[in-house]
Design an enzyme around this catalytic site. Structure first.
Site, PDB file in Angstrom:
ATOM      1  N   ASP A 116      36.345  29.714  56.674  1.00 38.70           N
ATOM      2  CA  ASP A 116      34.966  29.979  56.282  1.00 38.70           C
ATOM      3  C   ASP A 116      34.414  28.796  55.357  1.00 38.70           C
ATOM      4  OD1 ASP A 116      33.327  32.088  55.684  1.00 38.70           O
ATOM      5  OD2 ASP A 116      34.010  32.702  53.989  1.00 38.70           O
ATOM      6  N   ASN A 176      31.112  39.759  63.032  1.00 39.08           N
ATOM      7  CA  ASN A 176      30.544  38.612  63.302  1.00 39.08           C
ATOM      8  C   ASN A 176      29.414  38.779  64.267  1.00 39.08           C
ATOM      9  OD1 ASN A 176      32.993  36.153  62.308  1.00 39.08           O
ATOM     10  ND2 ASN A 176      31.414  36.924  61.089  1.00 39.08           N
ATOM     11  N   TRP A 177      29.522  39.927  64.880  1.00 39.76           N
ATOM     12  CA  TRP A 177      28.372  40.352  65.822  1.00 39.76           C
ATOM     13  C   TRP A 177      27.061  40.656  65.115  1.00 39.76           C
ATOM     14  CZ3 TRP A 177      28.991  39.325  70.997  1.00 39.76           C
ATOM     15  CH2 TRP A 177      30.288  39.469  71.629  1.00 39.76           C
ATOM     16  N   ARG A 236      27.681  27.072  54.581  1.00 37.33           N
ATOM     17  CA  ARG A 236      27.345  26.401  53.395  1.00 37.33           C
ATOM     18  C   ARG A 236      27.694  25.207  53.116  1.00 37.33           C
ATOM     19  NH1 ARG A 236      31.102  30.899  50.304  1.00 37.33           N
ATOM     20  NH2 ARG A 236      31.592  31.473  52.516  1.00 37.33           N
ATOM     21  N   SER A 255      34.979  37.401  63.857  1.00 31.50           N
ATOM     22  CA  SER A 255      35.509  38.858  63.539  1.00 31.50           C
ATOM     23  C   SER A 255      34.823  39.820  64.350  1.00 31.50           C
ATOM     24  CB  SER A 255      35.232  38.994  62.075  1.00 31.50           C
ATOM     25  OG  SER A 255      34.178  39.038  61.665  1.00 31.50           O
TER      26      SER A 255
END
Ligand code: IPE
Ligand code: IPE
Ligand code: MG
Length: 251
Positions: free
Chosen positions: A26, A75-76, A30, A72
């Protein structure tokens, strides 16, 4: 062993057996934002990092299996353009690394809802090629969690078991923990010993759920593209100081 005592982490298996490590990679977005780069550039840098970390886990520390949360079921909800960037990067990754996985005897598994019609055909083809080609490799297992959700994994297993019960192939009393695990996408693998999430977020985000019952959790305040071998070493060092009790009493 005292906390201050220096340990040869390369010998981690002798005092803190670690067969299966998982990563929630992750912080790509950022990482990029901080450098005034696009999110796509962040994902590219993140995917480029995978080889180094997995190779280090397998070769330097003798870890048998690694799982990486790549996309995931939630994430769609991201913009279409970002999803398609992620998919092409994944495709590039498999094409580029397949020889490496063959050379190292690593079996590649792609875990998730792969019959989802939203997944483009060319991605499915690449996934199929990588899994087929490496299916007889037995030194390591590398699980790519793609269109994966912990809840979906449990529901999928439950539906398969229910079907077998309905067909008379299983009886409700046959459903033990060991049997249930055989219906999860992680079948034939041991539970996850250590889960590392990068980026500083301290949540699971629907990564493994059933498999995490007694997993040691580590949240590292580093964005995935910046996660280094040194960071991995520090995670493993921290793991060696955990006292895994599994509900029992241990010194
Ligand atoms: C992880 O990085 C990659 C995927 C979820 C596919 P993010 O894209 O979530 O990066 P942040 O969390 O927005 O920084
Ligand atoms: C988790 O990261 C999913 C993957 C790494 C594939 P997210 O960035 O999607 O999770 P949230 O939205 O911060 O919980
Ligand atoms: Mg994120």
């Amino acid at each position: 062993m005292a906390k201050t005592e220096a340990r040869d982490l390369h010998d981690i298996q002798s005092y803190a057996p670690l067969k299966h490590i998982a990563f929630i990679m992750d912080g790509n977005g950022r990482w990029a934002k901080k450098r005034l780069l696009t999110r796509s550039a962040g994902h590219r840098a993140g995917v480029a990092k995978i080889h180094e970390i997995i190779d280090c886990a397998f070769e330097d520390y003798g870890i048998y299996a690694a799982s990486l949360f790549c996309f995931s079921t939630e994430n769609w909800n991201r913009p279409e353009q970002e999803i398609s960037t992620l998919f092409s990067l994944l495709k590039e990754f498999f094409k580029k690394e397949i020889d490496y996985f063959m050379e190292k005897g690593t079996q590649v598994r792609v875990l998730g809802e792969l019959d989802d019609p939203r997944i483009p055909a060319d991605i499915m083809e690449t996934i199929h090629e990588a899994t087929e080609k490496t299916k007889n490799n037995d030194r390591h297992v590398f699980n790519v969690l793609f269109n994966y959700g912990g809840r979906a994994d449990i529901l999928h297993a439950t539906k398969m078991i229910a079907k077998e019960v309905q067909e008379g192939k299983l009886k409700p009393e046959d459903i033990t923990d060991d049997l249930f695990k055989m219906y999860l996408y992680t079948k034939e693998l041991s539970d996850i010993d250590l889960l590392v999430r990068t980026s500083g977020e301290e949540r699971i985000s629907n990564c493994f759920l059933y498999q995490l019952a007694y997993t040691e959790l580590l949240f590292k305040d580093v964005y995935w593209p910046g996660f280094s071998k040194k960071d991995l070493a520090s995670c493993l060092e921290a793991y060696t100081h955990r006292n895994r009790r599994f509900g029992a009493i241990k010194e």
